[in-house]
Design an enzyme around this catalytic site. Structure first.
Site, mmCIF file in Angstrom:
data_model
loop_
_atom_site.group_PDB
_atom_site.id
_atom_site.type_symbol
_atom_site.label_atom_id
_atom_site.label_comp_id
_atom_site.label_asym_id
_atom_site.label_seq_id
_atom_site.Cartn_x
_atom_site.Cartn_y
_atom_site.Cartn_z
ATOM 1 N N PRO A 160 73.285 20.022 -21.732
ATOM 2 C CG PRO A 160 72.699 22.202 -21.233
ATOM 3 C CD PRO A 160 73.879 21.309 -21.374
ATOM 4 N N PRO A 161 70.591 19.407 -24.152
ATOM 5 C CG PRO A 161 68.427 18.558 -24.258
ATOM 6 C CD PRO A 161 69.320 19.403 -23.408
ATOM 7 N N GLY A 162 71.493 19.564 -27.616
ATOM 8 C CA GLY A 162 71.874 20.457 -28.705
ATOM 9 C C GLY A 162 73.171 21.194 -28.517
ATOM 10 C CB THR A 163 75.511 21.591 -25.727
ATOM 11 O OG1 THR A 163 75.417 20.259 -25.210
ATOM 12 C CG2 THR A 163 74.534 22.484 -24.984
ATOM 13 C CE LYS A 177 74.706 15.650 -24.596
ATOM 14 N NZ LYS A 177 73.956 16.873 -24.891
ATOM 15 C CB THR A 178 76.066 13.504 -31.114
ATOM 16 O OG1 THR A 178 75.173 13.088 -30.072
ATOM 17 C CG2 THR A 178 76.178 12.386 -32.132
ATOM 18 C CG HIS A 200 50.280 42.128 -19.968
ATOM 19 N ND1 HIS A 200 49.742 41.470 -18.895
ATOM 20 C CD2 HIS A 200 51.428 41.451 -20.262
ATOM 21 C CE1 HIS A 200 50.517 40.455 -18.557
ATOM 22 N NE2 HIS A 200 51.553 40.418 -19.399
ATOM 23 C CD GLU A 201 53.364 41.880 -23.727
ATOM 24 O OE1 GLU A 201 54.543 41.919 -23.304
ATOM 25 O OE2 GLU A 201 52.658 40.863 -23.637
ATOM 26 C CG ASP A 255 53.978 37.375 -17.331
ATOM 27 O OD1 ASP A 255 54.890 36.885 -18.022
ATOM 28 O OD2 ASP A 255 53.170 38.230 -17.750
#
Length: 644
Positions: free
Chosen positions: A245-248, A250-251, A467-468, A542
């Protein structure tokens, strides 16, 4: 002892000649400004005014004309006035301003005009002192016509060279580089050769990523000690694909390879191969691998390879012969063609491995796929420690708590949390960063900016509280629902309120766990129906997630007795380009009915829970209205320990 002589000493001759370099851009700008200035200001004042031959004769008779220059091949004459008589005709010009230099008037005549006879007749009627000086000439305009062609041509050539010079520098070239002054170098590779002394990232700077780091370390070891592996007959892998996934990281992992390896390291983005010029992408691929062969052993890193490696036939535009496919074909040939690329290892990174071409993924090109997943609890703790090194954090800061509080966060997300926490503390004029700053940073990243000035009516606020509270109570009373962390009525982003959980990091989900989670999702909607007697639009997100989970259970995971143990999930992604569903209309109706039946069952179970614990549910809603933010401890005091 040597002495430092300030005066009278001989200057040491180093033998170096100082070279003065001229920037061609400035020369071009100066010439352009001078040319424009000459055109705009070189001929000041009004231009010569066009008149008729009759008017010229009248001027001559009155003795106002000094000379007439007549051009035979153009049948045109130029009239120069006597300086003392010129002001007499100022009213004929705009602003009463005469031309600054002669001639002041010009006239045109037809081909039947005989200039010698006409001028001789005109002067014959005048006294000797007032006779006009007549100059007859043929203007060939050789140089004028030549300059009209040459000057624009030279200007266009200079402009063309200057534009391609700038383009070459923008593509990473410089004077004499791939871009340089030569526009024909556009097909050269724009890959950057990393100098080991300039790359400060090492494997010590990469926290977590245990499995991925081990495989990449092994690739570096291949290049450093090839005999260790080839002595047994093994071959060095040709390529490795970093997938995740992005941001893990790799670069970052590739940068660490550049910092650790004592070999040349070429880095390039997949989008650098794709250009609007036909054949440029394939040419750049060839040039990149030619450079890599000369530097072998070396590593070539291609970031975001999906920009060029997308599966053939899935490109936009229904074209089977577009520039991207030609570039991909050349890349496939270079990675494992007839030519030898021994000593060149290709590293690539992507977060969309499902759309890559199968020929690119096969062994012999990318022998290994290294999965760089989202960090787990221990890895998140290490990542927090790396990014908190430069922060002024309070003493005995609980890093474990923050690691548990950020499930599903990538390395880039954690770096953003640390930076946002520092900004939050600075905004509050604090000298150190405490835990609350980190928690507020997490809330801001997940939920968005807190809307303190949002206008909410008391009736809406009461509805949001119920609701919450419905979410919180249902999740608290179900054993497999995610543990509650806090509930808030403070609006953030698009949400008017939120219930925050600390989800367990599960690899597998059982049916009972999914059903409990679905009950927790619909708890807010059911709570509104119980208190208000009707639903509202606040449960849209939801219901969206609930519907998605319900269809996944029926269509993908085979959790329906009526549909059976069938899965219509397409892991290859190829079905997205088909217009036909893999099941009949009758089966589709059956799946819709099963989803409806499952959701109705979830709705009934959730309502029964809230009805049974209605007193506690209303107490939680009242406490939430009073404090606006309540935590798991507050819910535990009302409902008791969480059901497990």
């Amino acid at each position: 002892m040597p002495q430092n002589k300030k005066n009278g000493g001989k200057k040491k001759n180093t033998g170096r000649v100082k070279i003065v370099r001229i920037n061609l851009s400035w020369v071009f700008y100066i010439l352009l400004i001078l040319g424009l200035g000459y055109m705009l200001l070189g001929k000041g004042g009004n231009p010569a005014k066009k008149i008729e031959w009759d008017q010229v004769q009248e001027m001559v008779r009155e003795g106002d004309v000094k000379s007439i220059t007549f051009t035979r091949n153009e049948m045109q004459g130029a009239v120069s006035l006597k300086p003392e008589r010129a002001q007499k005709y100022a009213s004929l010009f705009p602003n009463n301003e005469l031309p600054k230099s002669a001639p002041q008037f010009v006239f045109l005549v037809s081909g039947r005009f005989y200039p010698e006879e006409e001028f001789e007749r005109l002067n014959a009627d005048l006294p000797q002192a007032d006779r006009v000086k007549v100059i007859m000439e043929n203007d060939e305009h050789v140089w004028g016509e030549l300059l009209q062609w040459v000057i624009p041509l030279v200007f266009m050539v200079l402009l063309w060279v200057w534009m391609f010079r700038g383009m070459g520098r923008a593509m990473g070239g410089g004077p004499g580089g791939p871009g340089g002054m030569n526009p024909f170098n556009v097909g050269k590779s724009t890959g950057k050769l990393a100098d080991k002394n300039k790359v400060n990232v090492t494997f010590k700077d990469v926290a977590g990523l245990y499995g991925a780091k081990e495989e990449v370390v092994e690739i570096v070891d291949f290049l450093k000690n090839p005999k260790k592996y080839t002595a047994l007959g093994g071959k060095i892998p040709k390529g490795a694909l970093l997938v995740g996934p992005p941001g893990t990281g790799k670069t970052l992992l590739a940068k660490a390879v550049a910092g650790e390896a004592n070999v040349p390291f070429f880095s390039i983005s997949g989008s650098d191969f794709v250009e609007m010029f036909v054949g440029v992408g394939a040419s750049r691929v060839r040039d990149l691998f030619n450079q890599a062969k000369e530097k072998a052993p070396c590593i070539v890193f291609i970031d975001e390879i999906d920009a060029v490696g997308r599966a053939r036939g899935k490109n936009a535009g229904f074209s089977s012969n577009d520039e991207r496919e030609n570039t991909l074909n050349q890349l496939l040939t270079e990675m494992d063609g007839f030519g030898s690329n021994s000593g060149v290892i290709v590293l690539a990174a992507t977060n969309r491995a499902d759309i890559l071409d199968k020929a690119l993924m096969r062994a012999g090109r990318f022998d290994r796929q290294i999965h760089v997943d989202l960090p787990e609890l221990k890895e998140r703790k290490e990542i927090f420690e790396v990014h908190m090194k430069g922060l002024k954090v309070e003493k005995d800061f609980d890093v474990d708590f923050m690691a548990r509080h950020t499930p599903g966060f990538s390395g880039a997300d954690i770096a953003n949390v640390c930076n946002e926490a520092a900004l939050t503390a600075a905004r509050r004029n604090k000298s150190i960063i405490d835990r609350q700053d980190f928690l507020d940073a997490v809330d801001r990243i997940i939920g968005g900016l807190e809307k303190k000035g949002s206008i909410i009516t008391p009736e809406e606020k009461k509805s949001i509280a119920h609701h919450e509270a419905g979410h919180a109570v249902v999740s608290w009373l179900l054993p497999h629902a995610n543990p509650l962390f806090k509930v808030t009525l403070i609006p953030r982003g698009q949400a008017l309120g939120a219930a925050w959980y600390l989800p367990e990091e599960r690899k597998l989900w059982r049916k009972s766990q999914m059903m409990d989670e679905m009950c927790s999702l619909i708890g807010g909607r059911v709570a509104e129906e119980m208190v208000n007697g009707e639903p509202s639009t606040g449960a849209q997100n939801d219901l969206e997630r609930l519907t998605q989970m319900a269809y996944s259970m029926i269509q993908f995971y085979g959790m329906s007795d009526k549909v059976g143990t069938l899965s219509y999930y397409d892991s290859t992604g190829a079905r997205g380009y088909e217009l036909i569903k893999p099941y009949s209309e009758k089966t589709a109706e059956m799946m819709d009915a099963e989803v409806k039946k499952l959701v109705d069952e979830i709705h009934k179970k959730t309502r029964d829970i809230l009805e049974e614990h209605k007193e506690g549910f209303l107490a939680v809603a009242a406490l939430l209205l009073e404090k606006e933010v309540i935590f798991a401890e507050d819910v535990e005091r009302i409902l008791g320990p969480k059901v497990k």
